[in-house]
Design a protein around this motif. Structure first.
Motif, short mmCIF file in Angstrom:
data_model
loop_
_atom_site.label_atom_id
_atom_site.label_comp_id
_atom_site.label_asym_id
_atom_site.label_seq_id
_atom_site.Cartn_x
_atom_site.Cartn_y
_atom_site.Cartn_z
N PRO A 166 85.82 -128.25 -30.58
CA PRO A 166 85.20 -127.75 -29.33
C PRO A 166 84.43 -126.46 -29.60
O PRO A 166 84.91 -125.56 -30.29
N PHE A 167 83.21 -126.39 -29.03
CA PHE A 167 82.37 -125.24 -29.32
C PHE A 167 81.37 -125.02 -28.20
O PHE A 167 80.49 -125.85 -27.97
N GLN A 168 81.55 -123.92 -27.46
CA GLN A 168 80.62 -123.49 -26.42
C GLN A 168 80.22 -124.63 -25.49
O GLN A 168 79.04 -124.88 -25.25
N GLY A 169 81.19 -125.31 -24.99
CA GLY A 169 80.96 -126.38 -24.03
C GLY A 169 80.58 -127.71 -24.64
O GLY A 169 80.44 -128.70 -23.92
N GLY A 170 80.39 -127.76 -25.94
CA GLY A 170 80.07 -129.01 -26.62
C GLY A 170 81.05 -129.26 -27.75
O GLY A 170 82.19 -128.80 -27.73
N THR A 171 80.59 -129.97 -28.78
CA THR A 171 81.46 -130.30 -29.92
C THR A 171 80.70 -130.09 -31.21
O THR A 171 79.57 -130.58 -31.37
N LEU A 172 81.33 -129.37 -32.14
CA LEU A 172 80.86 -129.36 -33.52
C LEU A 172 81.43 -130.60 -34.21
O LEU A 172 82.65 -130.74 -34.34
N TRP A 173 80.54 -131.47 -34.64
CA TRP A 173 80.97 -132.71 -35.29
C TRP A 173 81.01 -132.57 -36.81
O TRP A 173 81.26 -133.55 -37.51
N ILE A 174 80.75 -131.38 -37.30
CA ILE A 174 80.79 -131.13 -38.74
C ILE A 174 81.81 -130.04 -39.02
O ILE A 174 82.07 -129.18 -38.18
N GLY A 175 82.40 -130.09 -40.23
CA GLY A 175 83.50 -129.18 -40.55
C GLY A 175 83.04 -127.83 -41.05
O GLY A 175 81.86 -127.60 -41.35
N LEU A 176 84.01 -126.94 -41.14
CA LEU A 176 83.77 -125.60 -41.65
C LEU A 176 83.97 -125.59 -43.18
O LEU A 176 84.81 -126.34 -43.69
N PRO A 177 83.24 -124.74 -43.91
CA PRO A 177 82.18 -123.85 -43.45
C PRO A 177 80.87 -124.59 -43.20
O PRO A 177 80.65 -125.66 -43.77
N ILE A 178 80.03 -123.99 -42.38
CA ILE A 178 78.75 -124.58 -41.99
C ILE A 178 77.63 -123.84 -42.69
O ILE A 178 77.65 -122.62 -42.83
N THR A 179 76.63 -124.60 -43.15
CA THR A 179 75.47 -124.03 -43.83
C THR A 179 74.22 -124.22 -42.97
O THR A 179 74.03 -125.29 -42.36
N ARG A 180 73.37 -123.20 -42.92
CA ARG A 180 72.09 -123.29 -42.20
C ARG A 180 71.11 -124.09 -43.03
O ARG A 180 70.86 -123.81 -44.21
N GLY A 181 70.51 -125.10 -42.40
CA GLY A 181 69.49 -125.90 -43.05
C GLY A 181 68.11 -125.54 -42.54
O GLY A 181 67.86 -124.40 -42.14
N PRO A 182 67.20 -126.50 -42.54
CA PRO A 182 65.82 -126.22 -42.11
C PRO A 182 65.73 -125.78 -40.64
O PRO A 182 66.46 -126.28 -39.78
N LEU A 183 64.81 -124.86 -40.37
CA LEU A 183 64.55 -124.40 -39.01
C LEU A 183 63.60 -125.37 -38.31
O LEU A 183 62.83 -126.09 -38.95
N PHE A 184 63.62 -125.36 -36.98
CA PHE A 184 62.69 -126.20 -36.21
C PHE A 184 62.43 -125.56 -34.85
O PHE A 184 63.18 -124.67 -34.41
N THR A 185 61.39 -126.03 -34.20
CA THR A 185 61.09 -125.66 -32.82
C THR A 185 60.77 -126.94 -32.07
O THR A 185 59.91 -127.73 -32.50
N THR A 186 61.47 -127.18 -30.98
CA THR A 186 61.20 -128.40 -30.20
C THR A 186 59.85 -128.26 -29.49
O THR A 186 59.42 -127.16 -29.12
#
Length: 919
Positions: A849-869
């Protein structure tokens, strides 16, 4: 109860090329029919160069001989003679310099690998993703239905779970129906000869399991085999003579050890802290072999321990803290195996060895005195008695022998040959373990287990009839060789130990465990499967005593040929098919013999070369043709001498090998580079020299290829066929890969490079699936496939966090997650417009559970490519692929800032993508 007989003549027998020392009981081979006059005649014809007519298998293998009591000893002697030959073969293969103990080296290898796996399991339990980055590149093929040797069994504390130990397949968990088998010993080095179970320390914990394994090592697991530990407090000992448990509140575990083999005194240790530490409770005052029996039911099961030392009986009524002497059965006995029946006072049975002859003794008064109702002669040290009927006792050798009159006489449960027509309810040959418990379905009845060379059986009628528990899912087959058809890649033929020549059609796995059933076409031990064109049109293999032909791509019609007359050869000699002529194959001995099929179906044997290959050794052990130039041939003998030929094996030149200690190199496997005939690798005994040597100049010189290679025995080698030039190897307890780019070996079976494969003996190896798969035949855990080139895949799971416009952001994919294409992209759909975000990723899957949603990937988390919708609520994100990602599974999830979200949080989350990266 399983005996702990250790005969000097049977040292290391249980493991075939195993790493154990002092195995539990005699390793034997099942007796085959004696040589026939027809076979002798064929040998004479071969000596004269006359044609041999192949003998159909139905003619060669008649029904088993009569097994009257007066022939039993003769049959057993024949079995033991064959076993002696096989043991000598194993020792020859593990050639070392004087004073080098290869078993001690392999024990150290096993200890290191177990430590690595323990660390991996703990990291996984702690959620540390670093050790979990790789996907599972291994698939268990089977067999699913042809079990190998099982040594022991015990009931779980729930009364319905079965734990059973195998030869080199570790410990298994199943049930009384013979289903739901799962391996608990893939992270355990060596076989499991004995097992005891007690309840877990806390409510809900798994059973605590104490096992006796390789080199008399005792191990404990508290997490169903994820990790294994060595209990403390036992000190130095030379031999474990028995393990057991008391039915007391402390869940006491007992271990009986011997201070020195053939002498020394017995010591009884006990643990009351769930197998963590053992404390000595009793030290016997005089030297002699010992044996242990603990009652399995009633009040005595909490307090009593019976001990035999040589020919005398002792009893403890205080948990082994002190013993009182009882009767003496045979003061001259040198070894003993004790069992008992709680019925009576109790009734005790003991097998005693005196002058090499085993006699069965019985006490009807709790050990005060003994009578000798039966002379066994020789057996496997397997002895057990009923808990409820004091007159029922059984002992085992090739067959199970059952008495219903207190040992006065015995009848076999079934002949070994009857198994083949009725494997579901007839015992397989070679009985190595009897264990008896109270039947959980009836508190007044026995539940018997029988460990055989063909799996585990049970009986609920005091051994009168049996039920095979290993007809599906127990993956403990013991293979010497496999051959997958290049014409019909789904067809696999395999040569096994004591489960015969087998054939199966590959079944894709649908979950964990073995996937493919195999049919046993003929009984016995077979190896060195070879075919001229890689198909199954004609497959040649050997049995210790004859050549087997399996002809027909889909039919496998069997017939046999004799070895060349006068040949000096290995116990299981190699044969190699001619790659240019499917009517020719070669037999490897002190010389090289050629077998040629005539137009009338007969075979003519001739010397293919005048070269004497007994120089520095006795006979050839491996030979290979260069795939790119079949005129070039390489050969090695049992003394490490290497030859090469440039005229298809007619004339030979001996290599001036530069490998140090080459006289201690027993050549065992040869692989020639698929496109460069001048490059060849040879593997063998690597305890006093390098286990792999390689030439790049056509055999003129060989040099060690041992960077990263442990001291071990290399059973199999194969070059990758994908142009990489990498090498794969099967060794004593691991599968390895040599990376040409860095010239280093590394384990591919260890979980440090992925979930891994079992610690077991990887005996054979072939490259299949057009170079995509390395197929290993193991001795103890069946056939396993390693994906050299994993197939790239993308799957989606989970749900996104609801946006302010009530839709859920989700991922799609385009391109292929592969290094060769590098065009893989993930698309974020139905997100909020004009938001900045990042494609985050991890090595593991989760649900947090994370900020009202769900993290579906485990810890630790790595930042990947950035995007803009964009304004259409969409983002297209390129995912770069590099070489370090091949074979790796990553879990991706889209994350972006969303200050307008109605729950007041500032992020939006997509579902997740599981991505396996391919080459």
């Amino acid at each position: 109860m399983k005996s702990f007989l250790i005969l000097a003549a049977f040292v290391a027998a249980a493991c075939v090329a195993c790493s154990e020392t002092e195995t539990r009981v005699a390793r034997s081979e099942r007796a085959e029919p004696a040589e026939t006059a027809n076979r002798a005649e064929l040998r004479e014809r071969a000596a004269l160069g006359e044609p041999q007519t192949p003998t159909p298998v139905a003619e060669r293998f008649a029904p088993e001989p009569s097994r009257a009591d007066d022939t039993e000893q003769g049959m057993l002697e024949e079995v033991e003679e064959r076993a002696d030959e096989r043991r000598a073969w194993i020792e020859r293969r593990h050639l070392t310099a004087p004073g080098v103990d290869w078993r001690a080296i392999e024990l150290a290898n096993g200890e290191r690998e177990m430590a690595r796996r323990n660390a991996f399991a703990r990291a996984r339990a702690d959620g540390k993703a670093g050790a979990l980055a790789a996907t599972n590149l291994w698939t268990e093929v089977g067999s699913k239905n042809q079990a190998g040797r099982m040594w022991c069994a015990t009931l779980g504390t729930d009364g319905f779970t079965v734990y059973s130990g195998s030869d080199l397949g570790g410990l298994w968990k199943g049930n009384l129906a013979g289903s739901s088998w799962s391996p608990l010993g893939d992270n355990l080095y060596g076989g499991v000869y004995e097992v005891a179970s007690i309840p877990g320390e806390f409510v809900g914990d798994p059973d605590v399991l104490l096992v006796l394994g390789a080199s008399n090592a005792l191990r404990v697991t508290r997490d169903e085999g994820q990790t294994w530990e060595t209990p403390s407090g036992l000190g130095a000992y030379s031999e474990v003579r028995g393990i057991s448990r008391a039915l007391d509140a402390a869940h006491t575990l007992y271990v009986l050890v011997q201070n020195s083999i053939g002498g020394g005194s017995a010591a009884l240790f006990a643990s009351t802290d769930y197998g963590r530490t053992f404390t000595k409770r009793y030290q016997h005052g005089s030297a002699g072999k010992s044996s242990l029996w603990v009652p399995r039911r009633g009040a005595a099961a909490a307090t009593d321990v019976y001990l035999f030392v040589k020919g005398a009986c002792f009893r403890s009524t205080n948990g082994g803290n002190s013993f009182s002497p009882l009767g003496v059965a045979d003061a001259g006995a040198s070894d003993c195996i004790l069992t008992g029946s709680e019925a009576g006072a109790p009734t005790l049975y003991v097998a005693l060895s005196n002058g090499g002859t085993w006699k069965l003794w019985r006490s009807d008064n709790g050990g005060a005195s003994f009578v000798n109702p039966f002379t066994i002669g020789g057996f496997y040290g397997t002895l057990c008695a009923s808990s409820f009927n004091p007159s029922i006792v059984m002992w085992g050798d090739i067959e199970a022998h059952r008495s219903t009159n207190g040992g006065a006489n015995f009848q076999i449960v079934n002949s070994w040959g009857s198994y083949y027509s009725s494997p579901s309810n007839k015992l397989h040959a070679d009985l190595f373990g009897f264990d008896v418990f109270v039947d959980p379905a009836s508190s007044t009845n026995d539940l018997w287990f029988f460990g055989t060379d063909g799996g585990l059986y049970k009986s609920t009628d005091f051994g009168a009839t049996v039920q095979n528990l290993c007809l599906s899912g127990l993956g403990v087959s013991q293979y010497y060789s496999t051959l997958t058809s290049k014409l019909t890649p789904s067809l696999i033929q395999a040569g096994s130990q004591d489960q015969g020549y087998q054939r199966g059609t590959f079944t894709p796995p649908s979950g964990s465990g073995p996937s493919t059933d195999f049919a046993q076409l003929i009984s016995g031990d077979y190896g060195h499967l070879t075919s001229s064109d890689g198909s199954h049109a004609r497959v040649v293999s050997t049995y210790p005593g004859f050549i087997l032909l399996a002809e027909g791509e889909t039919t496998a019609n069997l017939s046999t040929l004799s070895f060349p007359a006068g040949a000096s050869n290995d116990w299981l000699p190699a044969v190699v098919a001619d790659p240019l002529d499917n009517k020719v194959f070669y037999f490897l001995g002190n010389q090289l013999w050629k077998y040629t099929r005539q137009t009338n179906g007969t075979w003519v044997t001739s010397l293919h070369s005048n070269q004497n290959f007994a120089l520095g050794g006795n006979y050839l052990t491996a030979l290979a043709f260069a795939p790119s130039d079949p005129q070039r041939v390489y050969a090695v003998n049992d003394g490490g001498r290497i030859w090469y030929s440039t005229d298809h094996g007619v004339t030979w030149t001996q290599s001036a090998s530069s490998a140090p200690g080459q006289q201690y190199f027993y050549g065992n496997a040869i692989s020639v580079h698929p496109t460069n005939g001048l490059e060849c690798a040879i593997g063998g005994s690597g305890y006093s020299t390098s286990g792999v040597i390689r030439t790049t100049n056509g055999g003129a010189n060989f040099a060690p290829e041992n960077s990263g290679l442990p001291q071990t025995h290399v059973y199999a080698l194969a070059y990758a066929t994908d142009g990489s030039g990498d090498l794969f190897a099967g060794t004593q307890q691991a599968a390895l890969r040599w990376n040409r780019a860095n010239g280093t070996w590394s384990s591919i079976s260890s979980p440090t490079s992925g979930p891994g494969a079992p610690i077991t003996l990887y005996w054979s190896l072939e490259i299949v699936d057009n170079g995509a798969t390395a197929r290993f035949g193991t001795y103890g855990r069946g056939i396993w496939d390693f994906a050299i080139h994993p197939v790239p895949t993308v799957t989606f799971y989970g749900t996104g966090k609801t946006n302010t416009h009530t839709s859920q952001p989700y991922l799609t994919a385009s391109g292929t997650p592969a290094l060769s294409t590098n065009d893989f992209r993930l698309q974020l759909n139905d997100a909020m417009p004009n938001k900045q975000g990042v494609m985050i990723y991890s090595a593991t899957q989760a649900q947090i559970p994370f900020q009202g949603g769900t993290l579906w990937i485990g810890l630790p988390i790595t930042r990947g490519p950035l995007f803009t919708t964009n304004a259409a609520n969409f983002a297209d994100v390129a995912i770069p692929i590099d070489a370090t990602m091949v074979g790796i599974t990553r879990y991706f999830q889209g994350w972006y800032r969303d200050p307008q979200h109605p729950d007041g949080t500032t992020v939006g989350l997509s579902n997740a993508a599981k991505v396996l990266v391919g080459p």
